[in-house]
Write an enzyme that holds these catalytic residues in place. Structure first.
Site, PDB file in Angstrom:
ATOM      1  CB  ILE A 296     -33.772  -0.376  -8.618  1.00 61.86           C
ATOM      2  CG1 ILE A 296     -32.256   0.314  -8.324  1.00 61.86           C
ATOM      3  CG2 ILE A 296     -34.571   0.494  -9.316  1.00 61.86           C
ATOM      4  CD1 ILE A 296     -31.213   0.579  -9.390  1.00 61.86           C
ATOM      5  CG  LEU A 297     -38.683  -4.850  -8.886  1.00 61.24           C
ATOM      6  CD1 LEU A 297     -39.926  -4.007  -9.522  1.00 61.24           C
ATOM      7  CD2 LEU A 297     -38.645  -6.180  -8.967  1.00 61.24           C
TER       8      LEU A 297
ATOM      9  CB  ALA B 104     -28.942  -2.677 -15.615  1.00 55.66           C
TER      10      ALA B 104
ATOM     11  NE  ARG C 148     -30.391 -12.010  -9.442  1.00 57.30           N
ATOM     12  CZ  ARG C 148     -29.185 -11.845 -10.170  1.00 57.30           C
ATOM     13  NH1 ARG C 148     -29.204 -11.072 -10.965  1.00 57.30           N
ATOM     14  NH2 ARG C 148     -28.294 -12.912  -9.929  1.00 57.30           N
ATOM     15  CG  ASN C 149     -35.424  -8.192  -7.554  1.00 60.68           C
ATOM     16  OD1 ASN C 149     -35.474  -7.909  -8.632  1.00 60.68           O
ATOM     17  ND2 ASN C 149     -34.950  -9.644  -6.935  1.00 60.68           N
TER      18      ASN C 149
ATOM     19  CG  ASN D 106     -27.584 -42.428   2.134  1.00 62.26           C
ATOM     20  OD1 ASN D 106     -28.275 -42.984   1.089  1.00 62.26           O
ATOM     21  ND2 ASN D 106     -28.504 -42.512   3.106  1.00 62.26           N
TER      22      ASN D 106
ATOM     23  NE  ARG E 215     -26.685  -7.529  -8.723  1.00 64.42           N
ATOM     24  CZ  ARG E 215     -25.862  -8.223  -9.531  1.00 64.42           C
ATOM     25  NH1 ARG E 215     -25.075  -9.132  -9.095  1.00 64.42           N
ATOM     26  NH2 ARG E 215     -25.967  -7.940 -10.875  1.00 64.42           N
TER      27      ARG E 215
ATOM     28  CE  LYS F 165     -23.784 -39.056  -6.157  1.00 62.64           C
ATOM     29  NZ  LYS F 165     -23.835 -39.920  -5.003  1.00 62.64           N
TER      30      LYS F 165
END
Length: 692
Positions: A363-364, A44, A360-361, A642, A334, A533
């Site tokens: 282009i930036l 975008a 997602r970054n 645990n 991506r 949780k």
């Protein structure tokens, strides 16, 4: 064919690097398998480090630096080509909705602590946002960048500032330094600029393998033959994993655009809107709407569910677009890493540089990536910030890292991948573990209770290589025995805290403790941690969860924005109901808590796994590594263990064993079991035997 530098990948990152290298006097060739399929075309074009509220300090600093380069960088490209990149320093608006929390009580969801407007003014500068940004930076002072200003707009102000927003919007943040660029225009400008200055562009060329000898790349095998160069740059995005043992996997994003009518009923949208799980980017005559984030490998095409999800969220944010004609649908892949940070810098081969995994970054980060990589290759100048994005950060991760299942390379403790000819590549493709939008490598969660000492707990958590650790909120709050100093005992920058409501007997108690847990996580630096949780256990003898109280508490906590991980009996109907109300996982017990009885609810857990659309966590009752492996072989997504670790005579060794069992069980599930027969079947053939 030879070239001084070969760049593999013709998206925005590869082309930006090629142009920078060429302008510095080198010969550059770019190989691109399909220019139109690059993630650049499916984006975008938002330049939004502030609006995205990036939690990692080094990543935020890198994004700020790149955004600052954008005006000069795009101007230079436009001068080279005479074309427009569509760069606009327009700022980005992040609206918030009003959600009901009870009769007559309302709150704005996702308000950052201490940032709400006081109502006396329409716009407020967020000082504590700047303070928090500084405090969350990377450890090296030279990586710090000054924080960007942010302004809170109350309900009246935001609707005046941007008419047409949904009636439920009660305010929002305005980030004036964020910007946008027309991604498709930028891709074409980069290609044209590279061509105009003499970069050799080879579209339709697929690099199939690196040819390596003694720590050097001596060539690349392509569908057009062997290509040789002095230096190589891997910038092939989501496809990088096919060439090197790097944890980079495709994350599909679906998008669409709607056309703004010539005579819209209201003023058309002028500002980028960045909402919860949706963004709307205005262009001249259309609005870009995106984007889904799907771990489906390279599965192509748009889907009705994906597009419907986007449209519903977009219409809620900006209602008038429901009348706009749909113009186009598309999707892209991506390149995502487990920590969602790029991989930048040197590799284990001296003449191979990495520039991939921008997620997602891309282009930036194009301008800063080009500068850093060119400095590294041509001047041997490694900016200190590159150490935060080096591929070696994944070396310490065990083989629980899902992407490593597809390669013969396991990262050792040294500086190079340990390539072992005795271990051929495993043809197994797994998807990453995603809980409430957050990606994890390890499929083993551990706890912090029942240990004989804090030191044993620390050693066990480290040996387990887990990434999620549960913490009983009440026991930390009351400093119960074994929990003193727990908050300081673990490095919460590396481990995701899962606050739990242990000790709560009613839904009301659990809701109150969950809220305390969220605040506790914030105090320890995990400001975006909304995990809980959920345990509602009135039965003090068998410690079995209350299904009705659990469902009631889950419904309320989901409304309040929590990612709820409910602990339940292995009840398939309850599991499905909890999923329907919005829980992030379901956590059926294998047998009663702390009993070590192993899998006593196998049939029901199998039904839950078959029908679940969220991760299934087998919780409670696992006593041995063989039982852990068995649970994973059923198809469980995660284990929470645990007592079996904490109560072992050697907890750290048991923690490691549970880690290996979890990995083995998952791999066995993906590989598939042989069929069970009622008769014997010889493993050696009966034909061709020697007769006496």
């Amino acid at each position: 064919m030879t070239s001084e530098i070969v760049i593999i990948g013709g998206g925005v990152i590869g082309l930006a690097i090629a142009i920078e290298l060429k302008l510095r006097g080198t010969n550059v060739t770019v190989f691109c398998r399909n220019f139109q399929a690059a993630a650049t075309h499916a984006a975008a074009g938002m330049l939004a480090p502030d609006a995205e509220n990036i939690p990692n300090g080094a990543m935020r600093s890198l994004c700020w630096r790149s955004r600052a380069l954008y005006p000069d960088w795009t101007h230079k490209l436009e001068e080279l080509t005479g074309l427009n990149t569509g760069y606009r320093p327009c700022g980005i608006l992040t609206p918030f909705f009003e959600e009901s929390r009870g009769a007559g009580e309302h709150t704005a969801t996702s308000f950052p602590t201490g940032r709400c407007a006081n109502g006396s003014g329409s716009i407020e500068r967020s000082r504590d946002a700047q303070d928090r940004s500084l405090s969350n930076q990377g450890s090296r002072g030279e990586n710090l960048s000054p924080p960007s200003p942010a302004y809170w707009l109350n309900k009246e102000a935001i609707h005046q500032y941007q008419p047409g927003l949904g009636a439920e919007v009660v305010g929002g943040w305005w980030y004036p330094e964020d910007a946008q660029v027309d991604n498709k225009a930028l891709a074409q400008v980069l290609w044209t600029a590279a061509e105009s200055i003499g970069v050799k562009l080879k579209d339709g060329i697929t690099v199939e393998a690196f040819l390596q000898q003694q720590g050097q790349v001596v060539g690349v095998q392509t569908n057009a033959g062997v290509i040789r160069a002095a230096h190589y740059v891997l910038a092939s995005g989501a496809w990088s994993n096919e060439l090197l043992a790097l944890p980079v996997l495709p994350r599909k994003g679906q998008m669409l655009s709607v056309r703004i009518p010539e005579f819209a009923s209201e003023l058309p949208l002028k500002r980028v809107l960045y909402g919860q799980d949706i963004y709307i980017v205005p262009r001249r005559d259309r609005l870009i709407i995106g984007a889904t984030s799907e771990a489906v490998g390279f599965t192509p095409n748009n889907t009705p569910e994906g597009i419907q999800t986007l449209l519903q969220a977009a219409i809620r944010l900006y209602p008038q677009l429901k009348h706009y004609p749909i113009q186009e649908f598309w999707w892209g892949f991506r390149p995502a890493t487990p920590d969602e940070l790029p991989i930048l810098g040197t590799s284990y081969c001296q003449n191979l540089t990495l520039a991939t995994g921008h997620y997602r970054n891309g282009i930036l980060l194009a301008p800063v990536t080009a500068t850093l990589i060119a400095d590294l290759i041509l001047e041997q100048k490694s900016d200190p910030i590159l150490s935060d994005f080096h591929y070696s950060r994944f070396q310490s991760q065990p083989s629980t890292s899902t992407p490593m299942l597809t390669h013969s390379a396991n990262f050792s403790n040294g500086h190079h991948p340990a390539i072992s000819p005795q271990h051929p590549p495993l043809p197994v493709q797994d998807s990453p573990l995603i809980i409430a939008g957050k990606t994890f490598q390890s499929r083993l969660m551990t706890g912090t209770g029942k240990y004989r000492s804090i030191e044993e707990m620390q050693q066990s958590v480290a040996a387990s290589d887990c990434q999620i650790v549960t913490v009983a909120v009440r026991r930390v709050q009351t400093k119960a025995p074994g929990h003193e100093g727990l908050a300081e005992a673990l490095d919460w920058t590396k481990i995701w805290m899962l606050p739990n409501t242990a000790g709560c007997q009613t839904a009301e108690e659990a809701i109150r403790v969950a809220r305390l847990g969220r605040e506790m996580a914030k105090l320890l630096g995990q400001e975006d941690n909304n995990f809980v949780k959920l345990e509602v256990i009135p039965d003090l003898k068998y410690l079995l969860p209350d299904p009705i109280g659990t469902l009631q508490a889950a419904e309320q906590l989901v409304k309040e924005g929590f990612a709820v991980l409910p602990y339940i009996n292995a009840d398939p109907m309850l599991a499905k109901r909890l999923e329907e109300v919005g829980c992030a996982t379901v956590m059926p017990l294998a047998s009663p808590i702390g009993s070590g009885q192993g899998l006593k609810t196998t049939a029901n857990i199998q039904i839950i796994i078959e029908n679940a659309g969220v991760p299934v966590v087998v919780d409670a009752g696992i006593g041995s590594p063989s039982e852990a492996a068995q649970a994973m072989e059923l198809g469980a997504d995660v284990l929470l263990i645990n007592s079996a670790i904490a109560l072992s005579p050697n907890p750290a060794a048991m923690a490691r064993a549970m880690n290996l069992a979890t990995v083995a069980g998952r791999l066995a599930y993906l590989a598939g079991r042989m069929p069970i027969k009622d008769y014997a079947s010889p493993s050696s053939p009966l034909t061709g035997t020697i007769t006496s």
